[in-house]
Design an enzyme around this catalytic site. Structure first.
Site, PDB file in Angstrom:
ATOM      1  N   ARG A  42      71.523  65.540   6.341  1.00 24.25           N
ATOM      2  CA  ARG A  42      70.147  65.232   5.936  1.00 24.25           C
ATOM      3  C   ARG A  42      70.087  63.840   5.299  1.00 24.25           C
ATOM      4  O   ARG A  42      69.129  63.102   5.466  1.00 24.25           O
ATOM      5  CB  ARG A  42      69.691  66.326   4.989  1.00 24.25           C
ATOM      6  CG  ARG A  42      68.255  66.402   4.559  1.00 24.25           C
ATOM      7  CD  ARG A  42      67.209  66.527   5.615  1.00 24.25           C
ATOM      8  NE  ARG A  42      66.835  67.855   6.031  1.00 24.25           N
ATOM      9  CZ  ARG A  42      65.678  68.133   6.662  1.00 24.25           C
ATOM     10  NH1 ARG A  42      64.770  67.187   6.898  1.00 24.25           N
ATOM     11  NH2 ARG A  42      65.424  69.334   7.081  1.00 24.25           N
ATOM     12  N   GLU A  68      59.573  70.245   0.137  1.00 24.34           N
ATOM     13  CA  GLU A  68      60.508  69.206  -0.288  1.00 24.34           C
ATOM     14  C   GLU A  68      59.947  67.785  -0.386  1.00 24.34           C
ATOM     15  O   GLU A  68      60.278  67.061  -1.318  1.00 24.34           O
ATOM     16  CB  GLU A  68      61.721  69.200   0.650  1.00 24.34           C
ATOM     17  CG  GLU A  68      62.639  70.374   0.411  1.00 24.34           C
ATOM     18  CD  GLU A  68      63.600  70.583   1.571  1.00 24.34           C
ATOM     19  OE1 GLU A  68      63.116  70.866   2.677  1.00 24.34           O
ATOM     20  OE2 GLU A  68      64.796  70.448   1.362  1.00 24.34           O
TER      21      GLU A  68
END
Lengths: 213, 756
Positions: free
Chosen positions: B304, B706
């Site tokens: 990520r 997020e």
């Protein structure tokens, strides 16, 4: 050789002696009394004249009023009010998060004032009146702060909410006209990890407005 | 629609794990953790602990009937230490007693002999010794070295972000008890009950179907109960299995903070090259992520970080490499943003570095490089419905950023001891699990004969409002009031093999599965209604709790339809399933199309610094956020506010700290400072972009968990600006968090001092 339980009881006996000596000393010294009183709930000077009752070893009786009902429980003297409520009375609304008075998730009222129940001993609330989050609503009728928290989305995960609501409701009881700074001060000990703070401000101020009507 | 759990929350009636009524005969467990960061076990003395009245058993790894292994893809994490100790707090023994107090007292009586070994607690040292948890990876686009030659401006530097403790208010908790027919039920405060089930079966040596895992609702998680819930659930299950009695394990706060991992700290080295027109032509970054003592979820976190190394910008030549280093600290793990915040901070540091050297506002470089439609990310996917520029432009216009900048300048001119700074932060965050196989979900719906509906899915409610959204989706799809829908707890016996509720994807994946189940039920009910009314199917409709024919309500209400359908032997249960289409990723080539879509946004954060004391306040946060067509604007707004406050905390006050011997320095709420009510911004003005959402999101309502955290990064750069306004000699070291102590030192740093 002593068996373990004998050894334990003699240890507790010893602990009792030193504790008694400490408390007597504290009772006789003015400075000690003042320092001690700051840490206790509404400690009264006249109480200091008589030596405090010695509790333990073994369980101590606590008679108090919880949410309007007289209750009697037997707890070890070390038991906190939070433990007593959660484990002895199945009132699990107050949450234990930090267990050291840093987050206020365990806030309940003792004689109408908000306290951290995780750093209050159950034996210290004997004879007092405790209000928990479960006792804030009148039956189905929610307290205005509870209503406002729903209306203004002031809870997310809900773990800090009971403590937050008790702090805000206590504020409105002592100050029906709070400003933003008053709300901040009243909830300055209440930590929320989801970040509901802006909504808590909104909700509490809205509840104050509503209560005045 | 309001959060369906709000009423329970405000009354103190919501049931979290530790609030569940316990069974008769329940035992309580305490975990004995390693006292040393690295060592070899030479002996144990458990007799004194065992002899304490009330202690029922003390378990070690030898008592594990199955495999002593709780690792995920990389099997490098024992449940209980065998021969070696890898971090302070690593579980070694499990003590079980009649009550919690006795279990914890017995823990003090347990002894462990060990030979201490040298510990590595510094990520640079781990990197230097090539202590990696798994091999490094590199994402590439264009040719960095060739482009470097063509750049007019060249800058190099370092950036560093610290660990972040999740501090979910509800601690890690589990409650295991023997279930009928040789089974084991585990209640767990887990984001991924299926993962807990799978690993507990491995540990107990049982087939998966004999373990049932249920999550009621979580008092916050933020990634910290994804991989990390497993150990505590398995420990409770181990004791419950060996003793055939119920066993509860709730970590005391200090144990929780000492024994569980945090957000991966990251040290980055960057090289950035710009053209005269301030276009970033080349960017090279090396990330050293501190994974702690075991891999856990770090492979996905590292990935990520690479996916979002270029954040919201188009950079034609990129080389990003990430190493995941092994240190003797608790295994670090997922935390909202999952590696992306670390990488985005590094790029913002590079941009800020360039801006300071060039004497221009960072905003000019940021704006000149924002993504546009069709731009390629280093991993091959192209930006579609790219709203980076719209978000930025809307933020500039709506909040009049130029005017705000002038006000800050005027304020700084007029005030000697208080200075302000303003920084902007664009965010682009990909939605999907980057591991393609995890992008699937199922749901199970029952319509009961009174017309009430039970909804189960793999989604775990942890405050993000997913239950409310699922109830809304089901109500809309079935044409009934949301009050008819009961969202059940998350249980592996009802919905199997679910992915964890993580990566912001809970509402998308489970929502689509719910919609699929509802579509089947709706079809069957419409057919039933058509048959009852003797009408062609095309004329019949179902909404507002009523069957309609040709646009007119009929006498057939939902409450009548449900029992009638049952009488006619219509199946009133349906299982829905969804797998995100089109996504793929080739790890050999490091290219593919891993994300269903992206969420965009731009924030402007204003900080005010008290230059006498080093304290500061977040004055204002202004955000344009790309919600798509928000299904629940109230919940989504709360997610943005909460995310940005957490991000600001990570950048400012939240400092874990670690002694050279591997002891965490902040292990309680009195020493670890999350934002309190005074640290929260006075104003969070968050406005929706208003652009249409993508079809891949449930009802085009974009994922929201997020992305907002990364808006908080602007707080760091706003602080730096304010400090520079007071002290022109200050040289930022781009090391977050910027605690008040560090701010104070920076305010009075002289020109020869090292960067801070």
């Amino acid at each position: 050789m002593k068996n373990p339980s004998e050894e334990q009881s003699s240890m507790q006996e010893k602990k009792g002696v030193s504790r008694r000596a400490f408390l007597r000393g504290a009772g006789l010294t003015t400075a000690g009394t003042v320092a001690l009183s700051a840490g206790l709930l509404s400690f009264k000077l006249e109480d200091a004249k008589a030596p405090p009752a010695i509790l333990g070893p073994g369980e101590a009786e606590v008679r108090f009023v919880v949410n309007g009902q007289a209750r009697t429980i037997w707890v070890e003297p070390r038991t906190t009010l939070a433990e007593a409520l959660r484990e002895h009375l199945s009132l699990t609304g107050a949450k234990v998060v930090c267990d050291r008075g840093s987050c206020s998730a365990c806030t309940v009222w003792v004689d109408g004032k908000p306290v951290n129940s995780c750093i209050t001993l159950a034996v210290d609330v004997s004879g007092r009146e405790v209000t928990t989050i479960e006792g804030l609503a009148q039956g189905d009728e929610l307290h205005p702060v509870q209503e406002a928290f729903i209306e203004h989305d002031a809870s997310m995960c809900g773990f800090c909410t009971p403590g937050m609501v008790m702090s805000c409701a206590a504020l409105l009881k002592r100050n029906p006209n709070p400003g933003l700074e008053d709300v901040k001060l009243a909830t300055s000990g209440n930590l929320c990890r989801c970040g509901t703070y802006p909504k808590v401000f909104e909700a509490t101020l809205a509840a104050a407005k509503k209560m005045k009507k | 629609m309001k959060n369906i759990h709000a009423s329970g929350h405000v009354r103190g009636q919501s049931v979290f794990l530790d609030d569940l009524p316990v069974h008769e005969g329940t035992l309580y467990a305490a975990v004995f953790g390693s006292p040393v960061a690295h060592g070899r076990i030479t002996g144990a003395d458990l007799e004194r602990a065992r002899a304490l009245p009330g202690v029922v058993a003390v378990f070690s790894h030898e008592d594990i009937p199955g495999k002593n292994q709780i690792g995920g893809n990389i099997r490098d994490e024992p449940l209980l230490a065998e021969r070696e100790l890898h971090y302070i707090g690593q579980p070694v023994f499990l003590i079980v007693a009649e009550d919690e107090w006795t279990a914890r007292r017995a823990r003090l009586l347990a002894g462990l002999q060990y030979e201490a070994l040298p510990a590595i607690t510094d990520v640079e040292e781990a990197w230097g010794r090539e202590q990696f948890l798994f091999p490094p990876r590199t994402f590439r686009l264009g040719s960095v070295d060739e482009a470097w030659e063509h750049c007019v401006y060249h800058f190099e530097g370092e950036a560093e972000t610290g660990a972040q403790e999740h501090l979910y208010l509800e601690p890690q908790a589990s409650y295991a008890f023997p279930a009928p027919h040789g089974g084991m039920k585990i209640c767990s405060s887990a984001q991924g009950p299926a993962e807990v089930q799978h690993v507990a079966a491995r540990v107990l040596g049982l087939p998966v179907h004999r373990i049932e895992v249920e999550a009621t609702q979580l008092g916050g998680a933020f990634g910290g109960k994804e991989g990390q819930a497993t150990a505590w659930a398995c420990l409770a299950a181990l004791a419950a299995w060996r003793l055939q009695r119920p066993v509860k394990l709730v970590l005391p706060r200090q144990d929780d903070m000492r024994m569980t991992g945090k957000r991966l700290p990251c040290r980055a080295r960057f090289r950035i090259g710009l053209s005269r027109a301030l276009k970033i032509l080349t960017y090279e970054a090396t990330f050293l992520l501190d994974g702690g003592a075991a891999a856990g979820l770090s492979p996905g976190i590292l990935e990520r970080a690479l996916f979002h190394a270029t954040n919201s910008y188009y950079i034609p030549n990129v080389r990003a490499t990430a190493f995941c280093c092994r240190t003797n600290l608790p295994p670090n793990t997922a935390f909202r943003g999952f590696g992306a915040p670390q990488a985005m901070f590094a790029l913002e540091a590079a941009i800020a570095r360039a801006a300071y050297e060039l004497g221009i506002p960072a905003r000019r470089i940021q704006e000149a490089n924002l993504l546009k439609e069709g731009d390629e990310f280093p991993y091959g996917q192209r930006a579609r419905q790219a709203h980076a520029r719209q978000c930025w432009a809307r933020a500039e216009a709506d909040f009049d950023i130029r005017k705000k900048e002038k006000e800050v300048e005027a304020f700084n001119h007029q005030n000697a001891s208080t200075k302000k700074g303003l920084a902007m932060m664009p965010v682009c965050f990909g939605i999907s699990f980057t591991k393609t196989s995890m992008n699937q979900a199922s749901a199970l719906l029952h319509i009961y004969q009174d017309g009430s509906v039970g909804l189960s899915s793999g989604a775990v409610e942890m405050g993000q409002g997913v239950s409310t959204k699922l109830a809304q989706l089901a109500a809309m799809a079935l044409g009934v009031q949301a009050e008819r829908i009961r969202v059940e707890t998350t249980d592996t016996a009802r919905v199997a093999n679910s992915s964890p509720t993580a990566a912001s994807s809970g509402a998308d994946l489970n929502g689509k599965a719910v919609q699929h189940a509802c579509a089947q039920l709706r079809r069957r009910l419409l057919e039933t209604a058509a048959s009852i009314l003797r009408a062609p199917l095309a004329e019949v409709d179902l909404h507002a709790e009523q069957v309609w024919r040709n646009g007119r309500p009929t006498a057939l209400s939902w409450e009548k339809l449900a029992p009638e359908a049952l009488q006619r032997r219509v199946n009133l249960s349906a299982q829905g399933y969804y797998a995100t289409p089109l996504i793929c990723f080739d790890r050999e080539k490091e290219k593919g199309h891993p994300f269903a879509y992206y969420v965009y946004g731009t924030a402007a954060v204003t900080m005010a610094v008290d230059c006498i004391r080093g304290t500061y306040a977040t004055e204002e946060v202004c955000i344009i956020h790309d919600f798509g067509d928000s299904l629940n604007p109230d919940i989504d707004q709360g997610q943005v506010e909460g995310g940005v406050v957490q991000g600001i905390g990570w950048m400012t006050s939240e400092e874990v700290g670690c002694s050279p011997d591997g002891r965490l320095l902040a292990d309680s709420l009195s020493t670890y400072k999350i934002p309190d009510i005074y640290a929260a911004p006075d104003v969070i003005d968050c406005r929706p972009l208003g652009a249409e959402g993508p079809g891949m999101a449930a009802l085009r309502s974009k994922a929201v968990g997020e992305p907002p955290l990364m808006y908080g990064i602007a707080a760091y750069f706003a602080l730096i600006q304010a400090i520079r306004a007071f002290n022109p000699h200050y040289r930022p070291g781009f090391r977050a968090p910027m605690t008040p102590e560090k701010v104070l030192m920076a305010l009075y740093q002289d020109e020869n001092a090292a960067a801070l």
